[in-house]
Design a protein around this motif. Structure first.
Motif, PDB file in Angstrom:
ATOM      1  N   ARG A   1      23.341 -83.760 -15.989  1.00 26.51           N
ATOM      2  CA  ARG A   1      22.683 -84.008 -17.480  1.00 26.51           C
ATOM      3  C   ARG A   1      20.893 -83.760 -16.912  1.00 26.51           C
ATOM      4  NH1 ARG A   1      24.698 -86.846 -22.429  1.00 26.51           N
ATOM      5  NH2 ARG A   1      24.999 -88.575 -20.351  1.00 26.51           N
ATOM      6  N   LEU A   2      20.100 -82.713 -16.999  1.00 22.63           N
ATOM      7  CA  LEU A   2      18.590 -82.756 -17.116  1.00 22.63           C
ATOM      8  C   LEU A   2      18.145 -82.213 -17.763  1.00 22.63           C
ATOM      9  CD1 LEU A   2      16.755 -83.276 -14.438  1.00 22.63           C
ATOM     10  CD2 LEU A   2      17.726 -80.256 -14.056  1.00 22.63           C
ATOM     11  N   VAL A   3      15.900 -83.390 -18.078  1.00 22.04           N
ATOM     12  CA  VAL A   3      15.409 -83.324 -19.089  1.00 22.04           C
ATOM     13  C   VAL A   3      14.148 -82.473 -18.063  1.00 22.04           C
ATOM     14  CG1 VAL A   3      14.182 -83.540 -20.435  1.00 22.04           C
ATOM     15  CG2 VAL A   3      15.941 -84.758 -20.613  1.00 22.04           C
ATOM     16  N   LEU A   4      13.660 -81.215 -17.723  1.00 27.32           N
ATOM     17  CA  LEU A   4      12.731 -81.101 -17.484  1.00 27.32           C
ATOM     18  C   LEU A   4      11.545 -80.700 -18.516  1.00 27.32           C
ATOM     19  CD1 LEU A   4      14.038 -77.619 -16.508  1.00 27.32           C
ATOM     20  CD2 LEU A   4      13.835 -78.684 -14.803  1.00 27.32           C
ATOM     21  N   VAL A   5      10.241 -82.145 -18.126  1.00 26.27           N
ATOM     22  CA  VAL A   5       9.670 -81.884 -18.986  1.00 26.27           C
ATOM     23  C   VAL A   5       7.766 -81.416 -18.546  1.00 26.27           C
ATOM     24  CG1 VAL A   5       7.553 -84.036 -19.226  1.00 26.27           C
ATOM     25  CG2 VAL A   5      10.360 -84.060 -18.606  1.00 26.27           C
ATOM     26  N   GLY A   6       8.086 -80.040 -19.001  1.00 29.96           N
ATOM     27  CA  GLY A   6       6.519 -79.512 -18.702  1.00 29.96           C
ATOM     28  C   GLY A   6       6.439 -78.125 -17.588  1.00 29.96           C
ATOM     29  N   PRO A   7       8.054 -77.481 -17.581  1.00 32.19           N
ATOM     30  CA  PRO A   7       8.287 -76.637 -16.851  1.00 32.19           C
ATOM     31  C   PRO A   7       8.011 -75.416 -16.435  1.00 32.19           C
ATOM     32  CG  PRO A   7      10.167 -76.265 -18.226  1.00 32.19           C
ATOM     33  CD  PRO A   7       9.496 -77.827 -19.023  1.00 32.19           C
ATOM     34  N   SER A   8       6.804 -75.271 -17.624  1.00 31.05           N
ATOM     35  CA  SER A   8       6.321 -73.928 -17.953  1.00 31.05           C
ATOM     36  C   SER A   8       7.383 -72.683 -17.845  1.00 31.05           C
ATOM     37  CB  SER A   8       5.489 -73.682 -16.926  1.00 31.05           C
ATOM     38  OG  SER A   8       4.732 -72.312 -17.361  1.00 31.05           O
ATOM     39  N   ALA A   9       7.285 -71.373 -17.565  1.00 39.07           N
ATOM     40  CA  ALA A   9       8.170 -70.719 -17.502  1.00 39.07           C
ATOM     41  C   ALA A   9       8.882 -70.497 -15.970  1.00 39.07           C
ATOM     42  CB  ALA A   9       7.336 -69.324 -17.040  1.00 39.07           C
ATOM     43  N   GLY A  10       8.843 -72.155 -15.588  1.00 39.70           N
ATOM     44  CA  GLY A  10       9.994 -71.989 -14.036  1.00 39.70           C
ATOM     45  C   GLY A  10       9.408 -70.929 -13.282  1.00 39.70           C
ATOM     46  N   TRP A  11       7.763 -71.037 -12.997  1.00 40.41           N
ATOM     47  CA  TRP A  11       7.214 -69.975 -11.436  1.00 40.41           C
ATOM     48  C   TRP A  11       7.860 -70.395 -10.077  1.00 40.41           C
ATOM     49  CZ3 TRP A  11       7.252 -64.768 -13.537  1.00 40.41           C
ATOM     50  CH2 TRP A  11       7.052 -64.929 -14.931  1.00 40.41           C
ATOM     51  N   THR A  12       7.879 -71.799 -10.518  1.00 40.82           N
ATOM     52  CA  THR A  12       7.879 -71.994  -8.795  1.00 40.82           C
ATOM     53  C   THR A  12       9.498 -73.095  -9.292  1.00 40.82           C
ATOM     54  OG1 THR A  12       6.754 -74.404  -9.586  1.00 40.82           O
ATOM     55  CG2 THR A  12       5.517 -72.844  -8.846  1.00 40.82           C
ATOM     56  N   LEU A  13       9.919 -72.793 -10.139  1.00 39.96           N
ATOM     57  CA  LEU A  13      11.642 -73.454 -10.310  1.00 39.96           C
ATOM     58  C   LEU A  13      12.827 -72.458  -9.318  1.00 39.96           C
ATOM     59  CD1 LEU A  13      12.123 -75.212 -13.629  1.00 39.96           C
ATOM     60  CD2 LEU A  13      11.956 -76.347 -11.443  1.00 39.96           C
ATOM     61  N   PRO A  14      13.135 -72.743  -8.554  1.00 39.08           N
ATOM     62  CA  PRO A  14      14.220 -72.374  -7.730  1.00 39.08           C
ATOM     63  C   PRO A  14      15.799 -72.411  -8.728  1.00 39.08           C
ATOM     64  CG  PRO A  14      14.377 -74.039  -6.912  1.00 39.08           C
ATOM     65  CD  PRO A  14      13.343 -74.430  -7.784  1.00 39.08           C
ATOM     66  N   ALA A  15      16.275 -70.912  -8.488  1.00 39.68           N
ATOM     67  CA  ALA A  15      17.470 -71.650  -9.719  1.00 39.68           C
ATOM     68  C   ALA A  15      18.467 -72.171  -9.014  1.00 39.68           C
ATOM     69  CB  ALA A  15      17.935 -69.544  -9.666  1.00 39.68           C
ATOM     70  N   SER A  16      18.706 -72.623  -8.136  1.00 42.87           N
ATOM     71  CA  SER A  16      19.102 -72.888  -7.307  1.00 42.87           C
ATOM     72  C   SER A  16      19.725 -74.269  -8.107  1.00 42.87           C
ATOM     73  CB  SER A  16      20.250 -73.441  -5.992  1.00 42.87           C
ATOM     74  OG  SER A  16      18.715 -74.265  -5.901  1.00 42.87           O
ATOM     75  N   LEU A  17      18.516 -74.596  -8.209  1.00 40.92           N
ATOM     76  CA  LEU A  17      18.598 -76.272  -9.368  1.00 40.92           C
ATOM     77  C   LEU A  17      19.199 -76.148 -10.727  1.00 40.92           C
ATOM     78  CD1 LEU A  17      17.033 -79.858 -10.028  1.00 40.92           C
ATOM     79  CD2 LEU A  17      15.459 -78.636 -10.815  1.00 40.92           C
ATOM     80  N   LEU A  18      18.522 -75.228 -11.459  1.00 44.96           N
ATOM     81  CA  LEU A  18      19.279 -75.329 -12.827  1.00 44.96           C
ATOM     82  C   LEU A  18      20.855 -74.841 -12.845  1.00 44.96           C
ATOM     83  CD1 LEU A  18      15.959 -74.990 -13.090  1.00 44.96           C
ATOM     84  CD2 LEU A  18      17.327 -73.108 -14.919  1.00 44.96           C
TER      85      LEU A  18
END
Length: 245
Positions: A53-70
């Motif tokens: 289980r994960l809490v994302l703090v301040g992810p905005s729209a996830g523009w730099t986040l890879p889908a593989s993480l989620l």
């Protein structure tokens, strides 16, 4: 879950929010931001907290986040004040097990509420701590935050320094625990005079090694981003004593 916790207020316009920011991010993510996104993806792939289980703090729209993480987590809670960012994040990662909480983590009582509401979650701070670290008093703020998060597996990427001059080393650099701000700057920018903003986040690494990589937001704004991670079993003896005190 209960409602007795400080509530996050909507913030529609900020340095990393609002319509203009998201438009710029959409245009830059696959061009100017691509080298940083690739470095971030490598950091996140190597970060394997025990929690599902994960809490994302301040992810905005996830523009730099890879889908593989989620995709790796069974539950994802996002703490995000920008309503447009929340809409875009939910739309962009429609297949993720994602929901939002209105917990204001940095308001008085927020960190205590975090322990009560999400005790078994891993935490990921998404380029937010470098925007919150106070000046003066940054080192003490960072140390207090690390102690308050004792017991969590958490990681953060955050602004360490920024300048109008591009970073000379765009690759990932590793730094041993205790590296000074001056040493890090000398490794990232080579020679000549440079005006640099110190974002006051060096102390977030604590007694751990950390890494850096560059992120050019646009042609006149270049950031040195630090990556650090903390697991309960990696706490130093002094940090354990502080967290219990």
């Amino acid at each position: 879950m209960g409602t007795d916790f400080p509530r996050l207020r909507d913030r529609c316009c900020s340095a990393s929010g609002g319509l203009l920011w998201h438009w710029r991010a959409l245009r830059a993510r696959n061009t100017l931001w691509r080298p940083f996104r690739e470095n971030l993806a490598l950091w996140l792939d190597a970060w394997r907290p025990a929690s599902s289980r994960l809490v994302l703090v301040g992810p905005s729209a996830g523009w730099t986040l890879p889908a593989s993480l989620l995709a790796r987590f069974e539950e994802i809670i996002a703490l995000e004040p920008d309503p447009l960012a929340r809409f875009l994040l939910k739309h962009r990662f429609a297949g993720a097990r994602l929901r939002f909480s209105r917990l204001d983590l940095f308001a008085p009582g927020g960190l205590k509420a975090l322990h009560r509401l999400f005790p078994g979650h891993a935490l990921l701070f998404c380029n937010v701590l470098g925007q919150l670290s106070p000046e003066p008093g940054a080192q003490a703020w960072c140390e207090e935050l690390r102690c308050a998060l004792a017991g969590f597996s958490w990681a953060s990427w955050h602004d360490l320094a920024s300048s109008e001059r591009p970073v000379d080393r765009s690759d990932r650099l590793s730094w041993p625990a205790g590296s000074s701000f001056e040493e890090v700057l000398a490794g990232a920018w080579r020679g000549g005079e440079i005006a640099v903003r110190d974002h006051g986040t060096l102390a977030l690494a604590g007694s751990c090694a950390f890494e850096t990589a560059s992120w050019s937001l646009h042609s006149g704004q270049h950031h040195l981003i630090a990556w650090t991670r903390h697991d309960p079993q990696r706490l130093s003896l002094s940090e354990r004593v502080q967290s219990r005190g």
